[in-house]
Design a protein around this motif. Sequence first.
Motif, PDB file in Angstrom:
ATOM      1  N   ARG A 177     -51.734  18.061 -29.268  1.00 17.29           N
ATOM      2  CA  ARG A 177     -52.567  18.670 -28.373  1.00 17.29           C
ATOM      3  C   ARG A 177     -52.421  17.729 -26.815  1.00 17.29           C
ATOM      4  O   ARG A 177     -52.497  17.536 -26.158  1.00 17.29           O
ATOM      5  CB  ARG A 177     -54.362  18.697 -28.721  1.00 17.29           C
ATOM      6  N   SER A 211     -49.109  17.400 -24.919  1.00 22.39           N
ATOM      7  CA  SER A 211     -49.682  18.343 -24.285  1.00 22.39           C
ATOM      8  C   SER A 211     -50.214  18.084 -22.688  1.00 22.39           C
ATOM      9  O   SER A 211     -50.054  18.487 -21.426  1.00 22.39           O
ATOM     10  CB  SER A 211     -49.846  19.599 -24.590  1.00 22.39           C
ATOM     11  N   GLN A 212     -51.248  17.084 -23.706  1.00 23.39           N
ATOM     12  CA  GLN A 212     -52.636  16.887 -22.422  1.00 23.39           C
ATOM     13  C   GLN A 212     -51.614  15.730 -21.513  1.00 23.39           C
ATOM     14  O   GLN A 212     -51.604  16.029 -20.082  1.00 23.39           O
ATOM     15  CB  GLN A 212     -53.541  16.330 -22.624  1.00 23.39           C
ATOM     16  N   ARG A 264     -48.195  15.664 -20.330  1.00 24.06           N
ATOM     17  CA  ARG A 264     -47.146  15.817 -20.227  1.00 24.06           C
ATOM     18  C   ARG A 264     -47.529  16.833 -19.137  1.00 24.06           C
ATOM     19  O   ARG A 264     -47.060  16.697 -18.008  1.00 24.06           O
ATOM     20  CB  ARG A 264     -46.372  16.765 -21.319  1.00 24.06           C
ATOM     21  N   ALA A 265     -49.206  16.965 -18.957  1.00 24.13           N
ATOM     22  CA  ALA A 265     -49.217  17.568 -18.495  1.00 24.13           C
ATOM     23  C   ALA A 265     -49.485  16.969 -16.312  1.00 24.13           C
ATOM     24  O   ALA A 265     -49.322  17.486 -15.453  1.00 24.13           O
ATOM     25  CB  ALA A 265     -50.864  18.304 -18.221  1.00 24.13           C
TER      26      ALA A 265
END
Length: 451
Positions: free
Chosen positions: A376, A379-380, A382-383
Amino acid sequence: MEKITPRLPSGMRDFLPEDVLRRQYVIETVARVFEAFGYEPLQTPVLELEETLLGKYGADAEKLIFHAQHPGGKEKLALRYDLTVPLARAFALQESKLSLPFRRYQIAPVWRAERPQRGRYREFYQCDVDCVGVEGMEADAEVISVAVMALQRLGFSDFAMKINNRKLLTGIGIYAGLEGEALANLYRSIDKLDKIGVEGVRDELIKGGIAAETVARIMALIGSGATTERGYAVAERLIGHLRETLSGVPLALEGLAELEKVFYYLAASEVPSALVEFDPSMVRGLGYYTGPIFEAVSLSADPEERVGSLIGGGRYDELIGLFRKTPLPTVGISLGIERLIVLMEKRGMYPPHLRRTVVQVLVTVFNETLRPAALRLASQLRAAGLSVEVFAGGAKLGKQFAYADKRGIPLVAVLGEDELQAGTVKLKRLSDQHEQVVSGAEVSQIAQKLL
RNA sequence: GUGGCCGUGGUGGAGGGGUACCACGUCUGGUUGUGGCCCAGAAGGUCGAGGGUUCGAAGCCCUCCGGUCACCCCA
């Protein structure tokens, strides 16, 4: 299946990620310069029809073309030998969709079946800029300016941009009473001037059957170029001197007038005087050149930095005419990116911010239970635009840090039980051991800042 | 295409007829919430390939392959 020992074709290379990142830096730097002068990107196939390539480069060069036939193939194909002939073909084919003058650049591999040497490969990248449709010498000066600026942007300052003119060379041949094969031999011998010296060239010409008196006349003209004096003033003086001697040879005078203009525009473009050199003994092998010719060489005294010419080019007003009804004046120049890279490697000329990996953050995985939380977090990050790797497999934290260090990953994120409880992440910058605990909300922003 | 030099663990090198060595790298442990340094240990080689000489060849001889440098030419 029987095992085979992995081998590369002679003169060809694999580029590992670290190499590719450095090559991309060089390519992007020169491409930015090309675009600053209004040159547009063009791409063409690596294969061309044989008929497109044959007869363009001269007999010696043609032997080095790789042929690419497949069994039963109807078309005769060959790997491109340079980017200039494909440009001529592509322009002639697509000209209804293009406008003149057409300025294009192309950075792509070409193939030559030569014996490999330092800075010399059978598959190598060329960086070409060419200007189609401009008759005047402003185009010649422009492509030279582009090439010089590209080299300067990469950090080079110890090179000489040698400039000469095919018309002048042919004029000198006429002046000496030579034509055809004898003229070609003359060029070849003259080209060796900086290698074998004035005496060497003199001997070779006399051995080649040219009368001693004629040789003396030729040497008086080009021998003056044996000195490596650079600059606009020297060029001007030399042009004046040759103009007097060759006053009876119109072609030579035409070549000299062109050179005069090239230097005039170059000076106005603020190309440093210390980098330009009028060298009447510089020849260049390719068959298609018709006017001014250029070649940049490194001035380094270090024998390990002897990598041949860094830049080569010239005007080829007849080449495109082979693919359409009428010729179109064209001039172009090619950067030897492979040779530049050899020098940059050796001298450590890459900027310090160049990384060894694309990965910016390694998210460690504390244990299998905490992997979802690590995913998680990744992903954060990468965003927010970061390149993030989540540690694969199970290993102690120490191993994961060692892995990041070995890979050259600058930032490590630690997300253990404590952090998860507190809703925080611990970030560590490996270069200086700076470590800070940040809240989940600000982790991306802080990570950016720490890079 | 021609000539010189060189091919030894993954990488770089030593060994020039008598049991294959060193450094770096790799792996394990010292140290189950932190990399580089240190210490202890381990794995990894038909010495480029084939043939010959020899009681015995990584080493000497021949052939081939590959690399490299020079010539030629070129980015």
